[in-house]
Motif scaffolding. Structure first.
Motif, PDB file in Angstrom:
ATOM      1  N   SER A  14       0.843  -1.208   0.000  1.00  0.00           N
ATOM      2  CA  SER A  14       0.000   0.000   0.000  1.00  0.00           C
ATOM      3  C   SER A  14       0.870   1.246   0.000  1.00  0.00           C
ATOM      4  O   SER A  14       1.874   1.311   0.705  1.00  0.00           O
ATOM      5  CB  SER A  14      -0.911   0.032   1.237  1.00  0.00           C
ATOM      6  OG  SER A  14      -1.614   1.259   1.300  1.00  0.00           O
ATOM      7  N   ARG A  16      -0.633   4.273   0.582  1.00  0.00           N
ATOM      8  CA  ARG A  16      -1.455   5.247   1.305  1.00  0.00           C
ATOM      9  C   ARG A  16      -0.738   5.757   2.553  1.00  0.00           C
ATOM     10  O   ARG A  16      -0.173   4.951   3.304  1.00  0.00           O
ATOM     11  CB  ARG A  16      -2.745   4.535   1.707  1.00  0.00           C
ATOM     12  CG  ARG A  16      -3.912   5.386   2.036  1.00  0.00           C
ATOM     13  CD  ARG A  16      -5.156   4.503   2.109  1.00  0.00           C
ATOM     14  NE  ARG A  16      -5.160   3.613   3.266  1.00  0.00           N
ATOM     15  CZ  ARG A  16      -5.577   3.958   4.476  1.00  0.00           C
ATOM     16  NH1 ARG A  16      -6.037   5.178   4.696  1.00  0.00           N
ATOM     17  NH2 ARG A  16      -5.559   3.084   5.475  1.00  0.00           N
ATOM     18  N   TYR A  20      -2.707   0.893   7.019  1.00  0.00           N
ATOM     19  CA  TYR A  20      -2.544  -0.058   8.122  1.00  0.00           C
ATOM     20  C   TYR A  20      -1.437  -1.065   7.799  1.00  0.00           C
ATOM     21  O   TYR A  20      -0.705  -1.501   8.684  1.00  0.00           O
ATOM     22  CB  TYR A  20      -3.857  -0.792   8.396  1.00  0.00           C
ATOM     23  CG  TYR A  20      -4.940   0.133   8.897  1.00  0.00           C
ATOM     24  CD1 TYR A  20      -4.800   0.794  10.116  1.00  0.00           C
ATOM     25  CD2 TYR A  20      -6.085   0.378   8.147  1.00  0.00           C
ATOM     26  CE1 TYR A  20      -5.786   1.669  10.575  1.00  0.00           C
ATOM     27  CE2 TYR A  20      -7.067   1.247   8.590  1.00  0.00           C
ATOM     28  CZ  TYR A  20      -6.913   1.895   9.807  1.00  0.00           C
ATOM     29  OH  TYR A  20      -7.875   2.767  10.256  1.00  0.00           O
ATOM     30  N   ASN A  21      -1.330  -1.438   6.535  1.00  0.00           N
ATOM     31  CA  ASN A  21      -0.275  -2.387   6.165  1.00  0.00           C
ATOM     32  C   ASN A  21       1.102  -1.772   6.362  1.00  0.00           C
ATOM     33  O   ASN A  21       2.018  -2.427   6.872  1.00  0.00           O
ATOM     34  CB  ASN A  21      -0.479  -2.867   4.722  1.00  0.00           C
ATOM     35  CG  ASN A  21      -1.626  -3.848   4.636  1.00  0.00           C
ATOM     36  OD1 ASN A  21      -1.465  -5.025   4.934  1.00  0.00           O
ATOM     37  ND2 ASN A  21      -2.802  -3.367   4.266  1.00  0.00           N
ATOM     38  N   GLU A  83      -5.581  -6.305   0.331  1.00  0.00           N
ATOM     39  CA  GLU A  83      -6.242  -7.046  -0.756  1.00  0.00           C
ATOM     40  C   GLU A  83      -7.048  -6.030  -1.539  1.00  0.00           C
ATOM     41  O   GLU A  83      -7.800  -5.249  -0.946  1.00  0.00           O
ATOM     42  CB  GLU A  83      -7.166  -8.087  -0.124  1.00  0.00           C
ATOM     43  CG  GLU A  83      -8.051  -8.829  -1.098  1.00  0.00           C
ATOM     44  CD  GLU A  83      -8.846  -9.910  -0.380  1.00  0.00           C
ATOM     45  OE1 GLU A  83      -8.248 -10.877   0.125  1.00  0.00           O
ATOM     46  OE2 GLU A  83     -10.085  -9.779  -0.277  1.00  0.00           O
ATOM     47  N   ALA A 118      -6.742  -5.785   6.496  1.00  0.00           N
ATOM     48  CA  ALA A 118      -7.873  -5.408   5.644  1.00  0.00           C
ATOM     49  C   ALA A 118      -9.018  -4.920   6.510  1.00  0.00           C
ATOM     50  O   ALA A 118      -9.132  -5.287   7.683  1.00  0.00           O
ATOM     51  CB  ALA A 118      -8.319  -6.592   4.792  1.00  0.00           C
ATOM     52  N   GLY A 120     -12.106  -5.720   6.205  1.00  0.00           N
ATOM     53  CA  GLY A 120     -13.152  -6.726   6.389  1.00  0.00           C
ATOM     54  C   GLY A 120     -12.738  -7.921   7.230  1.00  0.00           C
ATOM     55  O   GLY A 120     -11.646  -7.958   7.810  1.00  0.00           O
TER      56      GLY A 120
HETATM   57  C1  LIG Z   1      -9.212  -0.665  -4.782  1.00  0.00           C
HETATM   58  C2  LIG Z   1      -9.578  -1.290  -3.468  1.00  0.00           C
HETATM   59  C3  LIG Z   1     -10.090  -2.562  -3.439  1.00  0.00           C
HETATM   60  C4  LIG Z   1     -10.355  -3.186  -2.218  1.00  0.00           C
HETATM   61  N1  LIG Z   1     -10.753  -4.485  -2.212  1.00  0.00           N
HETATM   62  C5  LIG Z   1     -10.811  -5.145  -1.031  1.00  0.00           C
HETATM   63  C6  LIG Z   1     -11.033  -6.554  -1.010  1.00  0.00           C
HETATM   64  O1  LIG Z   1     -11.175  -7.198  -2.020  1.00  0.00           O
HETATM   65  N2  LIG Z   1     -11.040  -7.161   0.202  1.00  0.00           N
HETATM   66  C7  LIG Z   1     -10.866  -6.474   1.383  1.00  0.00           C
HETATM   67  O2  LIG Z   1     -10.860  -7.085   2.444  1.00  0.00           O
HETATM   68  N3  LIG Z   1     -10.687  -5.139   1.385  1.00  0.00           N
HETATM   69  C8  LIG Z   1     -10.642  -4.463   0.209  1.00  0.00           C
HETATM   70  N4  LIG Z   1     -10.411  -3.109   0.187  1.00  0.00           N
HETATM   71  C9  LIG Z   1     -10.358  -2.376   1.471  1.00  0.00           C
HETATM   72  C10 LIG Z   1      -8.965  -2.480   2.118  1.00  0.00           C
HETATM   73  O3  LIG Z   1      -8.900  -3.665   2.861  1.00  0.00           O
HETATM   74  C11 LIG Z   1      -8.746  -1.313   3.066  1.00  0.00           C
HETATM   75  O4  LIG Z   1      -8.924  -0.099   2.395  1.00  0.00           O
HETATM   76  C12 LIG Z   1      -7.350  -1.362   3.659  1.00  0.00           C
HETATM   77  O5  LIG Z   1      -7.274  -0.504   4.749  1.00  0.00           O
HETATM   78  C13 LIG Z   1      -6.299  -0.991   2.618  1.00  0.00           C
HETATM   79  O6  LIG Z   1      -5.014  -1.195   3.155  1.00  0.00           O
HETATM   80  P1  LIG Z   1      -4.107   0.017   3.679  1.00  0.00           P
HETATM   81  O7  LIG Z   1      -4.778   0.550   4.925  1.00  0.00           O
HETATM   82  O8  LIG Z   1      -2.796  -0.631   3.994  1.00  0.00           O
HETATM   83  O9  LIG Z   1      -4.003   1.040   2.595  1.00  0.00           O
HETATM   84  C14 LIG Z   1     -10.152  -2.469  -1.001  1.00  0.00           C
HETATM   85  C15 LIG Z   1      -9.661  -1.148  -1.066  1.00  0.00           C
HETATM   86  C16 LIG Z   1      -9.366  -0.567  -2.267  1.00  0.00           C
HETATM   87  C17 LIG Z   1      -8.784   0.831  -2.276  1.00  0.00           C
END
Ligand SMILES: Cc1cc2nc3c(=O)[nH]c(=O)nc-3n(C[C@H](O)[C@H](O)[C@H](O)COP(=O)(O)O)c2cc1C
Length: 191
Positions: A14, A16, A20-21, A83, A118, A120
């Motif tokens: 990520s 961002r 969180y990752n 993810e 993630a 979810g």
């Molecule tokens: C383009 C996109 C697709 C996503 N698809 C999923 C997914 O398939 N499964 C899931 O659990 N979360 C999904 N998410 C939500 C991410 O789990 C959540 O935004 C997470 O915090 C992203 O990681 P980060 O905080 O390290 O940036 C998605 C987010 C984005 C931006």
């Protein structure tokens, strides 16, 4: 620091700022066993989208060379990634695709551990299984258990500082890193 300390590179999927990752990746050095030094791999975000024409004649973009060299030089790699749409974020997959084109593939026989945060309930599991598949295709040695799926990640980190505060998560990550050290030493014959 002993001579026998392992050098492990961390790749975050990520970009961002409030990721969180990335927050989990930053926590790893403090949870790693004494025999393992954990450092971030170079950035992959400036790599062009993969195109064979861009390395016609064997010259690769500088970012791809730097990333590949870091993976090749490391005793092991930890990938911490979200993810996206049930799979590997495109930018991270692009980086893996790039380095898979080197004659000496950096991930070949490289011990790799996976972690994901993630929003979810599944914690990025589907992305991890796609990474397992993709990295196996380039002969990486993928670490097994314990697996790290940080589900509902907003609840596991401090809202303001992004510090990992969830004790069960801290403990399982510590356990994975300790087991990963043993796995690396078994795979590369280092005692
Ligand atoms: C383009 C996109 C697709 C996503 N698809 C999923 C997914 O398939 N499964 C899931 O659990 N979360 C999904 N998410 C939500 C991410 O789990 C959540 O935004 C997470 O915090 C992203 O990681 P980060 O905080 O390290 O940036 C998605 C987010 C984005 C931006």
């Amino acid at each position: 620091m002993s001579d026998n300390q392992l050098n492990v590179a961390v790749i975050c999927g990520s970009l961002r700022k409030g990721s969180y990752n990335a927050a989990l990746a930053r926590t790893l050095p403090s949870l790693a066993p004494p025999g393992m030094a954990v450092k971030p791999a170079p950035a992959w975000d400036k790599m062009p989208v993969y195109n064979h024409d861009l390395h016609e004649g064997g010259v690769f973009p500088a970012e791809v060379i730097a990333w590949g060299d870091a993976v090749r030089a490391a005793d092991g790699v930890i990938i911490v990634s979200p993810e996206y749409n049930w799979s590997i974020p495109g930018g991270l997959k692009n980086a893996i695709d790039w380095v898979s084109r080197f004659k000496e593939v950096p991930f070949k026989e490289k011990p790799v551990a996976l972690q994901s945060c993630a929003g979810g309930a599944l914690g990025g599991a589907r992305m991890q299984y796609h990474l397992r598949q993709s990295l196996t295709s380039i002969d990486a040695f993928i670490f097994g258990k314990p697996e790290i799926f940080v589900s509902f990640s907003a609840k596991k980190f401090d809202e303001k500082t992004l510090e990992l505060t969830d004790q069960p998560t801290i403990e399982i990550v510590r356990q994975q890193l300790a087991s990963f050290e043993k796995f690396i030493r078994r795979m590369n014959g280092r005692k």
